[in-house]
Motif scaffolding. Structure first.
Motif, PDB file in Angstrom:
ATOM      1  N   CYS A  10      33.416  36.960 -58.983  1.00  8.56           N
ATOM      2  CA  CYS A  10      32.626  36.816 -60.208  1.00  8.56           C
ATOM      3  C   CYS A  10      31.113  36.795 -59.940  1.00  8.56           C
ATOM      4  O   CYS A  10      30.655  36.872 -58.804  1.00  8.56           O
ATOM      5  CB  CYS A  10      33.048  35.549 -60.936  1.00  8.56           C
ATOM      6  SG  CYS A  10      32.758  34.054 -59.982  1.00  8.56           S
ATOM      7  N   ASN A  13      29.670  34.546 -57.302  1.00  9.73           N
ATOM      8  CA  ASN A  13      29.679  35.094 -55.949  1.00  9.73           C
ATOM      9  C   ASN A  13      28.553  36.106 -55.742  1.00  9.73           C
ATOM     10  O   ASN A  13      27.960  36.181 -54.662  1.00  9.73           O
ATOM     11  CB  ASN A  13      31.028  35.756 -55.672  1.00  9.73           C
ATOM     12  CG  ASN A  13      32.010  34.807 -55.011  1.00  9.73           C
ATOM     13  OD1 ASN A  13      31.839  33.592 -55.072  1.00  9.73           O
ATOM     14  ND2 ASN A  13      33.037  35.346 -54.391  1.00  9.73           N
ATOM     15  N   THR A  45      34.418  35.746 -50.615  1.00 10.43           N
ATOM     16  CA  THR A  45      35.724  36.098 -51.157  1.00 10.43           C
ATOM     17  C   THR A  45      36.070  35.498 -52.513  1.00 10.43           C
ATOM     18  O   THR A  45      35.469  34.536 -52.966  1.00 10.43           O
ATOM     19  CB  THR A  45      36.805  35.655 -50.160  1.00 10.43           C
ATOM     20  OG1 THR A  45      36.703  34.233 -50.000  1.00 10.43           O
ATOM     21  CG2 THR A  45      36.652  36.346 -48.828  1.00 10.43           C
ATOM     22  N   CYS A  46      37.127  36.072 -53.092  1.00 15.43           N
ATOM     23  CA  CYS A  46      37.677  35.660 -54.390  1.00 15.43           C
ATOM     24  C   CYS A  46      39.192  35.579 -54.249  1.00 15.43           C
ATOM     25  O   CYS A  46      39.782  36.313 -53.456  1.00 15.43           O
ATOM     26  CB  CYS A  46      37.314  36.724 -55.423  1.00 15.43           C
ATOM     27  SG  CYS A  46      38.086  36.493 -57.040  1.00 15.43           S
ATOM     28  N   CYS A  47      39.817  34.704 -55.025  1.00 16.26           N
ATOM     29  CA  CYS A  47      41.281  34.642 -54.990  1.00 16.26           C
ATOM     30  C   CYS A  47      41.847  34.449 -56.384  1.00 16.26           C
ATOM     31  O   CYS A  47      42.938  33.928 -56.546  1.00 16.26           O
ATOM     32  CB  CYS A  47      41.756  33.534 -54.052  1.00 16.26           C
ATOM     33  SG  CYS A  47      41.161  31.900 -54.520  1.00 16.26           S
ATOM     34  N   VAL A  48      41.112  34.862 -57.402  1.00 17.53           N
ATOM     35  CA  VAL A  48      41.529  34.575 -58.776  1.00 17.53           C
ATOM     36  C   VAL A  48      42.834  35.288 -59.130  1.00 17.53           C
ATOM     37  O   VAL A  48      43.633  34.766 -59.880  1.00 17.53           O
ATOM     38  CB  VAL A  48      40.382  34.869 -59.773  1.00 17.53           C
ATOM     39  CG1 VAL A  48      40.177  36.355 -59.995  1.00 17.53           C
ATOM     40  CG2 VAL A  48      40.614  34.159 -61.101  1.00 17.53           C
ATOM     41  N   CYS A  80      35.910  31.476 -52.134  1.00 19.18           N
ATOM     42  CA  CYS A  80      37.131  30.926 -52.749  1.00 19.18           C
ATOM     43  C   CYS A  80      38.405  31.147 -51.941  1.00 19.18           C
ATOM     44  O   CYS A  80      39.257  30.265 -51.871  1.00 19.18           O
ATOM     45  CB  CYS A  80      37.295  31.494 -54.145  1.00 19.18           C
ATOM     46  SG  CYS A  80      35.985  30.930 -55.255  1.00 19.18           S
ATOM     47  N   VAL A 138      40.740  28.559 -59.989  1.00 18.19           N
ATOM     48  CA  VAL A 138      39.333  28.205 -59.777  1.00 18.19           C
ATOM     49  C   VAL A 138      39.103  26.691 -59.596  1.00 18.19           C
ATOM     50  O   VAL A 138      38.400  26.280 -58.667  1.00 18.19           O
ATOM     51  CB  VAL A 138      38.427  28.802 -60.880  1.00 18.19           C
ATOM     52  CG1 VAL A 138      37.014  28.260 -60.801  1.00 18.19           C
ATOM     53  CG2 VAL A 138      38.420  30.328 -60.782  1.00 18.19           C
ATOM     54  N   ARG A 142      37.018  25.673 -56.338  1.00 20.58           N
ATOM     55  CA  ARG A 142      35.594  25.393 -56.607  1.00 20.58           C
ATOM     56  C   ARG A 142      35.324  23.914 -56.840  1.00 20.58           C
ATOM     57  O   ARG A 142      34.167  23.514 -56.970  1.00 20.58           O
ATOM     58  CB  ARG A 142      35.121  26.179 -57.834  1.00 20.58           C
ATOM     59  CG  ARG A 142      35.016  27.671 -57.607  1.00 20.58           C
ATOM     60  CD  ARG A 142      33.591  28.081 -57.268  1.00 20.58           C
ATOM     61  NE  ARG A 142      33.547  29.453 -56.807  1.00 20.58           N
ATOM     62  CZ  ARG A 142      32.446  30.105 -56.485  1.00 20.58           C
ATOM     63  NH1 ARG A 142      31.273  29.522 -56.589  1.00 20.58           N
ATOM     64  NH2 ARG A 142      32.493  31.325 -56.043  1.00 20.58           N
ATOM     65  N   GLN A 172      31.298  28.461 -64.707  1.00 23.23           N
ATOM     66  CA  GLN A 172      32.648  28.860 -65.115  1.00 23.23           C
ATOM     67  C   GLN A 172      32.856  28.576 -66.593  1.00 23.23           C
ATOM     68  O   GLN A 172      33.695  29.188 -67.243  1.00 23.23           O
ATOM     69  CB  GLN A 172      33.717  28.150 -64.272  1.00 23.23           C
ATOM     70  CG  GLN A 172      33.764  28.590 -62.818  1.00 23.23           C
ATOM     71  CD  GLN A 172      34.047  30.065 -62.664  1.00 23.23           C
ATOM     72  OE1 GLN A 172      34.544  30.728 -63.564  1.00 23.23           O
ATOM     73  NE2 GLN A 172      33.715  30.610 -61.510  1.00 23.23           N
TER      74      GLN A 172
HETATM   75 FE1  F3S Z   1      34.781  33.614 -58.883  1.00 23.68          FE
HETATM   76 FE2  F3S Z   1      36.976  34.601 -57.779  1.00 23.68          FE
HETATM   77 FE3  F3S Z   1      36.095  32.277 -56.998  1.00 23.68          FE
HETATM   78  S1  F3S Z   1      36.411  34.762 -59.887  1.00 23.68           S
HETATM   79  S2  F3S Z   1      35.140  31.431 -58.793  1.00 23.68           S
HETATM   80  S3  F3S Z   1      35.040  34.246 -56.800  1.00 23.68           S
HETATM   81  S4  F3S Z   1      38.230  32.823 -57.254  1.00 23.68           S
END
Ligand code: F3S
Ligand code: SAH
Ligand code: SF4
Length: 335
Positions: A10, A13, A45-48, A80, A138, A142, A172
């Motif tokens: 997002c 990040n 990174t992201c893990c959504v 994340c 999240v 977070r 968020q």
């Molecule tokens: Fe954003 Fe992905 Fe973390 S949407 S809050 S980077 S899990």
């Protein structure tokens, strides 16, 4: 040192990656032209959703292969995904709150520098989230909601307001900021040739005052990202979103009344546990009625540790995908 930052996820990040980039450049490092030439690869990174997680893991695997050829290569994984799980065979692993420490860990102790003049500036106003929407990871990666001190927000704002064309306030759920309309109004009255935006809004905390402030101050952009998630009350309840379709439509009506040229975007999840064909058709109907400027549509993705992951009546993956595809097609035709 030559570095490459690979960023995922997002706007929060995007903001972190921009700051790391700037600090590394300020310390005299340079951006590598390719992964093969890099001395350090940083994965923010992201893990959504599972798709994001799998894509990132495969990119990290490629970097590890490079490291076999070039043992000097440093691999850093921050953000994340590394808050959620262990990742083996990398040099630096940091979560979300200490992500900025990657700069120091790569060998430089730095003082923070003022941001480079950029046309788009991002300012965090809150960190974390504790809404616990039942599908969402999240809050687990977070942490609890933290409100950024107003002096910090002001200081960062003052640094960018005379150079940035667009300034985004990030959280968020920005509406969880105490008296958000007041913050918005104050910033919109500052000098500078900028447009002020904010991301993301949550319908449950959305305050009608925010619309009045948006309508009043010309420096506030006429766009809003207001994730609806679905257009069916039964599913909204299971999602723990804490608003109804009627509440949501009411916000939309007031937005359009006070700001006729408002640009409204949303997020929709298809195939949440328990969603029947009829429930999905309600979402389709709601989407057709509201006529969003754009919608980001996702098939539901199971995230370990969330409430929805353990719910009964999980929808088959192909149905989740088929519904998402159908909705994307409807949006495409409407636009
Ligand atoms: Fe954003 Fe992905 Fe973390 S949407 S809050 S980077 S899990
Ligand atoms: N805080 C923001 C969005 C965070 S995640 C908000 O509440 O609006 C961005 C989007 O990803 C969400 O709006 C949601 O539509 C989607 N999303 C989050 N978790 C998901 C999951 N488990 N499966 C599918 N989509 C998901
Ligand atoms: Fe996730 Fe809900 Fe928080 Fe958004 S508001 S980050 S969807 S828990």
């Amino acid at each position: 040192m030559k570095f490459i930052i690979k960023n995922y996820g997002c706007q929060m990040n995007v903001n972190t990656a921009a700051k790391i980039n700037q600090q590394l450049l300020a310390a005299g490092h340079v951006v590598a032209e390719s992964d093969e030439q890099a001395d350090a690869i940083i994965f923010n990174t992201c893990c959504v959703r599972n798709t994001a997680e799998q894509k990132i893991l495969s990119h990290i695997a490629l970097a590890k292969q490079l490291k076999q050829k070039n043992p000097q290569l440093k691999i850093a994984v921050i953000g994340c995904l590394s808050a959620k799980r262990k990742i083996h065979g990398v040099d630096i692993l940091l979560g979300t709150e200490d992500a900025m420490n990657v700069v120091e860990k790569l060998g430089e102790t730095l003082r923070p520098l003022p941001p480079e003049p950029t046309s788009t500036a991002y300012i965090d106003i809150t960190y974390g989230c504790e809404n616990y929407c039942s599908y969402c990871i999240v809050p687990f990666v977070r942490g609890k909601l933290r409100i950024r001190p107003i002096e910090e927000i002001r200081a960062e704002f003052n640094q960018v307001k005379d150079t940035a064309k667009d300034i985004y306030l990030l959280g968020q759920n920005v509406n969880a900021y105490p008296n958000f309309p007041q913050l918005l109004a104050k910033l919109a009255q500052q000098s500078g040739d900028f447009k002020l935006h904010f991301l993301s809004s949550h319908p449950k905390d959305f305050d009608i005052e925010t619309i009045k402030v948006m309508a009043k101050y010309p420096k506030i952009a006429h766009d809003i990202h207001l994730p609806m998630q679905c257009g069916c009350d039964k599913i909204l309840k299971l999602m723990n979103r804490k608003y109804t379709v009627a509440d949501y439509k009411n916000i939309i009506r007031q937005l359009r009344e006070l700001i006729p040229d408002i640009h409204i975007t949303t997020d929709i999840i298809c195939g949440f546990p328990g969603e029947t064909d009829e429930d999905f058709e309600e979402t389709v109907k709601t989407v057709e009625e509201i006529k969003f400027s754009a919608a980001y549509i996702f098939p539901y993705s199971n995230r370990t540790g969330t409430v929805a992951d353990k719910m009964e009546n999980q929808v088959p993956f192909r149905t989740r995908k088929a519904r998402a595809t159908k909705l994307v097609e409807i949006m495409r035709k409407m636009s």
